[in-house]
Design an enzyme around this catalytic site. Structure first.
Site, PDB file in Angstrom:
ATOM      1  N   HIS A 189       7.804   2.162  -2.073  1.00 18.91           N
ATOM      2  CA  HIS A 189       8.715   3.275  -1.738  1.00 18.91           C
ATOM      3  C   HIS A 189      10.188   2.891  -1.665  1.00 18.91           C
ATOM      4  O   HIS A 189      11.048   3.773  -1.732  1.00 18.91           O
ATOM      5  CB  HIS A 189       8.336   3.912  -0.399  1.00 18.91           C
ATOM      6  CG  HIS A 189       6.976   4.529  -0.356  1.00 18.91           C
ATOM      7  ND1 HIS A 189       6.575   5.502  -1.243  1.00 18.91           N
ATOM      8  CD2 HIS A 189       5.917   4.314   0.469  1.00 18.91           C
ATOM      9  CE1 HIS A 189       5.322   5.859  -0.962  1.00 18.91           C
ATOM     10  NE2 HIS A 189       4.901   5.150   0.067  1.00 18.91           N
TER      11      HIS A 189
ATOM     12  N   ASP B 279      -2.477   2.963  -4.661  1.00 20.02           N
ATOM     13  CA  ASP B 279      -2.197   3.295  -3.259  1.00 20.02           C
ATOM     14  C   ASP B 279      -2.390   4.810  -3.077  1.00 20.02           C
ATOM     15  O   ASP B 279      -2.140   5.583  -4.007  1.00 20.02           O
ATOM     16  CB  ASP B 279      -0.748   2.897  -2.961  1.00 20.02           C
ATOM     17  CG  ASP B 279      -0.356   3.001  -1.489  1.00 20.02           C
ATOM     18  OD1 ASP B 279      -0.129   1.943  -0.881  1.00 20.02           O
ATOM     19  OD2 ASP B 279      -0.236   4.144  -0.978  1.00 20.02           O
TER      20      ASP B 279
ATOM     21  N   HIS C  15      -0.566   6.789  -1.590  1.00 23.26           N
ATOM     22  CA  HIS C  15       0.727   7.478  -1.655  1.00 23.26           C
ATOM     23  C   HIS C  15       1.331   7.386  -3.066  1.00 23.26           C
ATOM     24  O   HIS C  15       1.020   6.453  -3.816  1.00 23.26           O
ATOM     25  CB  HIS C  15       1.701   6.878  -0.634  1.00 23.26           C
ATOM     26  CG  HIS C  15       1.261   7.042   0.803  1.00 23.26           C
ATOM     27  ND1 HIS C  15       0.495   6.094   1.458  1.00 23.26           N
ATOM     28  CD2 HIS C  15       1.464   8.048   1.691  1.00 23.26           C
ATOM     29  CE1 HIS C  15       0.254   6.514   2.694  1.00 23.26           C
ATOM     30  NE2 HIS C  15       0.833   7.700   2.868  1.00 23.26           N
TER      31      HIS C  15
ATOM     32  N   ASP D 271      -5.039   1.922   1.175  1.00 26.88           N
ATOM     33  CA  ASP D 271      -5.163   3.131   1.994  1.00 26.88           C
ATOM     34  C   ASP D 271      -5.905   4.236   1.249  1.00 26.88           C
ATOM     35  O   ASP D 271      -6.164   5.302   1.805  1.00 26.88           O
ATOM     36  CB  ASP D 271      -3.795   3.631   2.497  1.00 26.88           C
ATOM     37  CG  ASP D 271      -2.736   3.672   1.417  1.00 26.88           C
ATOM     38  OD1 ASP D 271      -3.055   3.411   0.233  1.00 26.88           O
ATOM     39  OD2 ASP D 271      -1.566   3.963   1.750  1.00 26.88           O
TER      40      ASP D 271
END
Ligand code: TV7
Ligand code: CA
Ligand code: ZN
Length: 396
Positions: A157, A193, A195, A283
């Site tokens: 990110h 991931d 996200h 995750d």
């Protein structure tokens, strides 16, 4: 083009720096760098360390990080200490401009919490995890290794000018740029991931030598970072070299791989990368404390196995993962997949074995299925079709 499963052992190198695992994001924070020490302990207890070379390298330098960040932001990261942050109003203001430090909780609890806290030894932490990914990229560019691993990297990110989502510097952007100058004409980035890999996507939006593909949980506009719609395909000359695969919460192994495998096969066909970077955020596993996807360790590892099947240099990075015993199980299993060695399900006795009690001391833990039935099947078919149409635009 694809090699038979387990076709020949590959030369693997591995980065682990114990100093990273002492980093503390704060008492209640979900990001726990100690999970990397747990992964390492497990890798060691399965005897996997003897089957790969350990990368022992100096931390990255500020110059290295300039590949991905502004000098102004790096100077701030270098100089920021918890004491300066606590005592100096001007420092707090400057930190906030780069999304560092506390903000009042939106939930209205009155507590000061932060995704990107100003922590002890922040700069040293950044230099070490980014140094690992950079060294891993250089190890691949040297031609000495086919697979390089840094489970403490994968901080997808972080932006040029600011921190985001627990990520301070973007080691992935640094590593990909090193691969591009190293010797690879085209680099494929794959992000499993839970996200959206927004920081990496944005860094290469206009770079046609890099293709980014992110699979992520997406429920309209709620799940962080709220970007990654299937219609977002990049800009101008690099159009369609950005691919987003939004997934419904509850997506498990079967549904995930109905998308992952055909999409990645097509990506390999039309983009023909010279090297692959895989962000293995854990995750997306079932039972994660933050995300709601439902992969098993085998289902997650299947992505790694699939990409290992191509005869291309492969960089494996960590990322998210908030149920730390699951994370360590997953990354240890994936280390074994990279090496091409089968490991037993029983977790060996070692210093961290107590953490695995809740999963019966088995690597392949079982989690109740939380998928929400048929509702998503139609939606997934639509997503697949949209993505395939984007990929058609790339083929000539
Ligand atoms: C790669 N989700 C990173 C994923 C980053 C997710 C978020 C938290 C969270 C932070 C905490 C905390 C948390 C229980 C969960 C909109 C906000 C909400 C302030 C904290 N508990 C990766 C980032 C995401 C921090 N952020 O992809 C301290 O969950 O949703 C948000 C943003 C505003 C800021 N607030 C949270 O996996 C490594 N944060 C407890 C303490
Ligand atoms: Ca992703
Ligand atoms: Zn994540």
């Amino acid at each position: 083009q694809q090699h038979a499963d387990g076709g020949g052992k590959k030369r693997v190198c591995y980065y682990y720096d114990p100093r990273i695992s002492y980093v503390d994001y704060g008492e209640k924070h979900e990001m726990v760098p100690h999970r990397v020490a747990m992964t390492h302990g497990l890798v060691k207890s399965y005897g996997l360390l003897d089957l790969m070379d350990r990368l022992r390298v100096a931390p990255a330098t500020k110059e290295d990080l300039l590949l991905a960040h502004s000098e102004d932001y790096l100077n701030l990261l270098r100089d920021l200490t918890p004491a300066a942050y606590d005592n100096d109003e001007a420092t707090r203001k400057r930190a906030a401009e780069h999304r560092l430090g506390s903000v009042p909780d939106e939930g209205g609890s009155g507590c000061l919490i932060s995704d990107n806290p100003v922590i002890e030894d922040l700069w040293d932490y950044c230099l070490r995890y980014a140094g690992g990914s950079l060294a891993a990229a250089r190890a691949l560019a040297s031609g000495r290794y086919e697979i390089a691993i840094n489970w403490s990297g994968g901080m997808h990110h972080a932006c040029e000018d600011k921190a985001s989502g627990f990520c301070y510097v973007n080691d992935i952007v640094v590593a990909i740029k090193a691969l591009l100058v190293g010797r690879f004409e085209r680099v494929l980035y794959v992000d499993i991931d839970a996200h959206h890999g927004d920081g990496v996507e944005n860094a290469f939006l206009k770079e046609s030598r890099v293709m980014t593909v992110s699979f992520h949980q997406y429920d309209g506009k709620k799940f962080f970072p709220r970007t990654g719609d299937v219609k977002d395909v990049g800009a101008t000359e690099a159009m369609y070299r950005t691919l987003n695969v939004p997934l419904d919460p509850g997506t498990g192994d079967v549904r995930y791989h109905k998308l992952f495998q055909p999409i990645m096969e097509r990506v390999m066909d039309v983009f023909r990368p010279d090297a692959v970077v895989l962000q293995c955020g854990a995750d997306s596993l079932a039972g994660d404390r933050i995300a709601g996807l439902g992969l098993s360790v085998r289902g997650h590892g299947k992505c790694v196995r699939f990409l290992c099947g191509y005869d291309l240099p492969l960089l494996l990075l960590g990322g998210g993962g908030y149920t730390i015993n699951h994370v360590a199980s997953c990354w240890c299993y994936e280390t074994a997949v990279a090496i091409g060695k089968e490991i037993p399900d029983d977790i060996p006795h070692h210093e961290y074995d107590k953490y695995y009690q809740s999963q019966g001391y088995k690597l392949h833990y079982h989690e109740a299925d939380r998928s929400n039935g048929k509702a998503q099947t139609k939606h997934m078919a639509e997503v697949k079709q949209r993505v395939m149409e984007h990929l058609d635009q790339l083929s000539d």
